[in-house]
Design an enzyme around this catalytic site. Structure first.
Site, mmCIF file in Angstrom:
data_model
loop_
_atom_site.group_PDB
_atom_site.id
_atom_site.type_symbol
_atom_site.label_atom_id
_atom_site.label_comp_id
_atom_site.label_asym_id
_atom_site.label_seq_id
_atom_site.Cartn_x
_atom_site.Cartn_y
_atom_site.Cartn_z
ATOM 1 C CG ASP A 137 31.928 51.137 51.939
ATOM 2 O OD1 ASP A 137 32.483 51.471 52.978
ATOM 3 O OD2 ASP A 137 31.944 49.827 51.785
ATOM 4 C CE LYS A 141 31.360 46.505 54.411
ATOM 5 N NZ LYS A 141 32.372 47.190 53.454
HETATM 6 P P1 NAP Z 1 36.963 41.402 48.206
HETATM 7 O O1 NAP Z 1 35.307 41.425 47.950
HETATM 8 O O2 NAP Z 1 37.514 40.071 48.831
HETATM 9 O O3 NAP Z 1 37.879 41.703 46.829
HETATM 10 C C1 NAP Z 1 39.096 41.486 46.770
HETATM 11 C C2 NAP Z 1 39.717 41.894 45.302
HETATM 12 O O4 NAP Z 1 41.014 41.953 45.310
HETATM 13 C C3 NAP Z 1 39.036 41.109 44.209
HETATM 14 O O5 NAP Z 1 38.895 41.902 42.941
HETATM 15 C C4 NAP Z 1 40.358 39.991 44.056
HETATM 16 O O6 NAP Z 1 40.063 39.828 42.678
HETATM 17 C C5 NAP Z 1 41.523 41.139 44.281
HETATM 18 N N1 NAP Z 1 42.582 40.230 44.493
HETATM 19 C C6 NAP Z 1 42.833 39.594 45.697
HETATM 20 N N2 NAP Z 1 44.205 38.902 45.660
HETATM 21 C C7 NAP Z 1 44.624 39.142 44.295
HETATM 22 C C8 NAP Z 1 45.737 38.778 43.566
HETATM 23 N N3 NAP Z 1 46.629 37.907 44.184
HETATM 24 N N4 NAP Z 1 45.829 39.059 42.384
HETATM 25 C C9 NAP Z 1 44.959 40.064 41.801
HETATM 26 N N5 NAP Z 1 43.816 40.232 42.367
HETATM 27 C C10 NAP Z 1 43.273 39.637 43.759
HETATM 28 O O7 NAP Z 1 37.462 42.610 48.962
HETATM 29 P P2 NAP Z 1 36.565 43.929 49.055
HETATM 30 O O8 NAP Z 1 35.759 44.184 50.378
HETATM 31 O O9 NAP Z 1 36.431 44.478 47.904
HETATM 32 O O10 NAP Z 1 38.107 45.068 49.698
HETATM 33 C C11 NAP Z 1 39.248 45.127 48.550
HETATM 34 C C12 NAP Z 1 40.122 45.979 49.482
HETATM 35 O O11 NAP Z 1 39.585 47.210 49.888
HETATM 36 C C13 NAP Z 1 40.795 45.297 50.682
HETATM 37 O O12 NAP Z 1 42.058 45.301 50.955
HETATM 38 C C14 NAP Z 1 39.800 46.148 51.880
HETATM 39 O O13 NAP Z 1 40.607 46.245 53.180
HETATM 40 C C15 NAP Z 1 39.777 47.485 51.265
HETATM 41 N N6 NAP Z 1 38.751 48.300 51.558
HETATM 42 C C16 NAP Z 1 38.952 49.739 52.361
HETATM 43 C C17 NAP Z 1 38.056 50.571 52.419
HETATM 44 C C18 NAP Z 1 38.360 51.816 52.991
HETATM 45 O O14 NAP Z 1 37.540 52.424 53.815
HETATM 46 N N7 NAP Z 1 39.444 52.544 52.739
HETATM 47 C C19 NAP Z 1 36.627 50.197 52.191
HETATM 48 C C20 NAP Z 1 36.567 48.955 52.018
HETATM 49 C C21 NAP Z 1 37.504 47.977 51.481
HETATM 50 P P3 NAP Z 1 39.539 38.260 42.309
HETATM 51 O O15 NAP Z 1 38.005 38.721 42.083
HETATM 52 O O16 NAP Z 1 40.056 37.602 41.050
HETATM 53 O O17 NAP Z 1 39.638 37.162 43.343
#
Ligand code: NAP
Length: 277
Positions: free
Chosen positions: A107, A70
């Protein structure tokens, strides 16, 4: 594009087999009787520039972009939309007839369209919005909330410096809250958005205290596997309005489909059913 070519689109990522985008776009192609196709494309970091240069020559009118490309795709785009620039990442590429590659990020659009469809009475200025998480998705959500008119965003992330970086980028409307205070942050908010992967199948459990949830709040989770996450379950029990994350996935596909195939698709129950299989 000549009339002799069947317009093709797809999604590039690594891994890609899990993507639900092919089901979504194939459903729309069928619904609107459009002669075209949409395929999952496994693309490594190394092959990315060559793939972007080659796809338009093979009849592709554009692609969706998912993890891990991305951010990297921006460097291969000739034009970048304002919202993709602001977010620093793209999820949609349009291969224009003049050979230029246009990058967009839908998004935030998908997030807002889903919220407005699932919670028609949602008022972005009713009070602070609590955003949990400061990863890639959080940037798009914060930009969208600001665009919608939310005056105060309370942002909490396990790794606080990542939240501070977002505050530096988005300014005074964002207040960073310690992760240990996330439960209190929810209590002080009118809108609650989980952008972390907590609660997703295969990820850690969502353990933020939820006793601050109250009737009148609008609560949404970006996680859509499972559809009814622990956060949404607790919010429902507390009388909040809840919106699941699948709708965001569906709505974010709308602008790309429209640009590629010339038809603005509807997001309705049939779309949800097709993607859920
Ligand atoms: P990302 O960049 O990897 O960010 C992950 C986030 O989750 C970070 O804030 C991380 O915190 C936090 N996290 C992970 N494990 C954790 C834990 N054990 N305790 C506390 N915080 C934790 O991922 P992303 O792209 O932002 O996506 C995040 C979620 O949104 C995913 O589940 C993805 O599938 C979903 N999503 C859905 C859509 C949709 O269309 N519905 C679109 C985009 C994303 P740290 O910074 O501390 O690691």
């Amino acid at each position: 594009m000549t009339q002799h070519r069947i317009p093709l689109a797809g999604v590039i990522g690594n891994p890609i087999a899990h993507s639900r985008s092919p089901r979504l776009h194939k459903h729309w192609l069928k619904t609107y009787g459009i002669l075209g196709d949409y395929v999952p494309l496994h693309v490594t970091d190394e092959d990315l520039p060559q793939v972007i240069a080659t796809l338009p020559k093979m009849g592709f009118v554009g692609v969706n972009v998912t993890i891990p490309h991305k951010v990297a795709v921006l460097q291969y785009a000739d034009q970048i939309s304002d919202r993709a620039t602001l977010i620093g990442a793209a999820n949609t590429l349009i291969f224009r007839a003049d050979g230029k590659v246009h990058a967009d990020n839908t998004d935030g659009y998908g997030f807002l369209a889903n919220l407005r469809q699932g919670a028609p009475d949602w008022d972005p200025s009713a009070g602070p919005a609590a955003v949990l998480g400061a990863g890639g998705a959080a940037r798009a959500i914060i930009a969208a909330l600001i665009e919608a008119g939310t005056k105060e965003i309370l942002l909490s992330n396990r790794t606080r410096p990542k939240a501070e970086t977002l505050k530096a980028d988005f300014g005074s409307r964002v207040t960073v809250v310690d992760w240990v205070q996330a439960g209190n942050m929810i209590e002080a908010s009118a809108t609650v958005v989980n952008t972390t992967s907590l609660g997703m199948v295969g990820a850690a459990e969502f353990r933020v205290p939820l006793d601050g949830l109250r009737r009148g709040m609008v609560v949404t989770d970006l996680v859509y596997t499972p559809l009814r996450t622990r956060l949404l379950q607790a919010a429902e029990e507390a009388g909040c309005t809840t919106v699941d994350g699948l709708g965001m996935l569906l709505h974010q596909g709308v602008p790309g489909f429209e640009r590629w195939f010339g038809q603005r698709p509807e997001v309705d129950e049939a779309t949800r059913a097709a993607v859920l299989g």
